[in-house]
Design a protein around this motif. Structure first.
Motif, short mmCIF file in Angstrom:
data_model
loop_
_atom_site.label_atom_id
_atom_site.label_comp_id
_atom_site.label_asym_id
_atom_site.label_seq_id
_atom_site.Cartn_x
_atom_site.Cartn_y
_atom_site.Cartn_z
N LYS A 144 0.71 -1.20 0.16
CA LYS A 144 -0.11 -0.20 -0.13
C LYS A 144 0.94 1.19 0.06
N GLU A 222 -0.45 -0.24 -4.32
CA GLU A 222 -2.05 0.22 -4.20
C GLU A 222 -2.21 1.52 -3.93
N PHE A 308 -9.49 2.46 -1.86
CA PHE A 308 -8.48 3.51 -1.11
C PHE A 308 -8.92 4.81 -1.09
#
Length: 432
Positions: A144, A222, A308
């Motif tokens: 992430k 991500e 997200f």
């Protein structure tokens, strides 16, 4: 008496014979012909450990390793290792061959002669090992945005290999330039990783023992969507069609739509929605609007979201009204034509505004033209002569009774000026 003398002589001869024999034996004592050397070999190759002996005679030759293990005796292999062979290309050579050398074969080997005392020759075997990347190294991973990422490239080799790190974008990116990242070492740490740090990471290990080896690790990051608009305002006329486009970068890709007045636009007779995959994590979302009407003008928004986050950008579609074309103004000018009665001989000159021979009678009184007053006392006609179709220049002009013309200096100068202008125009045209 004679017997004792004979015995003494016999003993003396025996001692002389033994002395001579011992000297010959000492002269034929074996010796090593090759100096002590160290042998360096790459693992997997064949090592040749040389041992050359002069005057061996009936003595025996043996090979031992660093653990004093007996390897060969004369020409026989003692150890149960088929990789070891005694090689004798010449009579005095007692070389030990070691095939498919392993790193564990490194160490000290001794060639011995069983004299009293024992004679030995020691050879140090050095084994080089090409670099190898272990399976415990990092594999492809996904992180992430904002995480700390640690990449490892565990290697072995003799001497110890150097590890360098490189990065290049993913294969679907337009830029495939590989760049050096980090410092040398088996571990690469990426702090606070961002979307701009994803790509293919490669570790390369080398230690000057070919071949160098490498390992590639795919790193995916991500992150929430980001919407880009090339134009925030677009104009179009009614009845026409237009295309609105926006670019969305996100990983993973989620929902991406165009909206108008709070409604998602989908494929219909009015709208044509298409998605194109661009470089990296970017997609292009377009909507084609056909047969524009008044109700189609307004605010359109491009919306994107994933797990997200989300992003949205708005653009304006307004009606384009082309400016009316200005009509050319045509003016009509009436040019009065003065008619006059001229003598018969004057009518022979037929005036025309495009004719160099145009003759305009001249009235010196300034009160208009009076018929019959064109002749002077000497019988000459006096008036104006005009020349030129585009630039008209007129000058005083006279004609006698015989029809011979006489130009004034002003007329001749005007004619010369027009000729020069024409020549200059032709010259400029040819140069262009």
């Amino acid at each position: 008496m004679e017997v004792s003398i004979i015995l003494k002589l016999t003993a003396l001869n025996a001692l002389c014979f033994l002395g001579i024999l011992s000297k010959d034996i000492m002269a034929l004592e074996p010796s090593f012909d090759v100096p002590i050397v160290n042998i360096t070999v790459v693992a997997g190759k064949t090592a040749v450990l040389p041992c050359s002996i002069d005057s061996l005679g009936d003595f025996k030759v043996v090979w031992t390793d660093q653990y004093s293990t007996l390897l060969t005796l004369d020409e026989k292999r003692i150890i149960d290792d088929e990789r070891m062979v005694l090689d004798r290309p010449h009579t005095k050579d007692w070389n030990l061959l070691l095939h498919d050398v392993k790193y564990d074969d490194r160490g000290r080997y001794t060639c011995q002669i069983n004299t009293m005392p024992i004679k030995t020759k020691t050879i140090e075997l050095i084994v080089l090992v090409p670099p190898t990347i272990l399976d415990s190294s990092s594999t492809d991973l996904t992180a992430k945005e904002g995480d700390k990422v640690t990449l490892t490239c565990n290697v072995t080799g003799i001497p110890r290999p150097t590890v360098q790190w490189f990065r290049k974008p993913h294969a679907d990116s337009r830029d495939q330039h590989k760049e050096r990242v980090g410092i040398n070492g088996e571990i690469l740490i990426i702090h606070n990783i961002s979307r701009y740090c994803d790509g293919i990471y490669e570790c390369v290990a080398f230690n000057d023992v070919p071949p160098a080896v490498n390992r590639v690790i795919s790193v995916m990051v991500e992150f929430p969507p980001e919407v880009w608009l090339d134009n925030r305002r677009m104009g179009q006329s009614r009845g026409k069609e237009t295309i609105l486009e926006c670019k969305v970068t996100a990983f993973p890709q989620g929902v991406t739509v165009w909206r108008y007045q709070g409604q998602d636009l989908i494929n219909s007779d009015k709208y044509r929605v298409e998605v194109y995959q661009d470089r990296g994590h970017m997609v292009i979302l377009s909507v084609r609007i056909v047969n524009l009407t008044r109700e189609d003008f307004g605010q359109y928004s491009c919306f994107a979201s994933n797990g997200f986050g989300m992003d949205e950008e708005t653009m304006t579609l307004y009606e384009f009204i082309p400016a009316s074309k200005a009509q050319p103004v045509v003016t009509t000018t009436t040019v009065p034509i003065l008619s006059t009665t001229v003598s018969k001989r004057n009518r022979l000159l037929r005036p025309s505004i495009y004719d160099d021979k145009e003759f305009v009678p001249y009235n010196p009184s300034g009160n208009g033209h009076n018929p019959g007053n064109d002749s002077l006392s000497d019988g000459q006609l006096f008036g104006f002569k005009c020349t030129g179709a585009i630039v008209r220049i007129c000058a005083q002009y006279s004609m006698n009774n015989s029809g011979t013309t006489r130009h004034t200096g002003m007329y001749n100068s005007a004619t010369l000026l027009i000729t020069l202008i024409c020549v200059l125009d032709v010259f400029c045209f040819l140069r262009s």
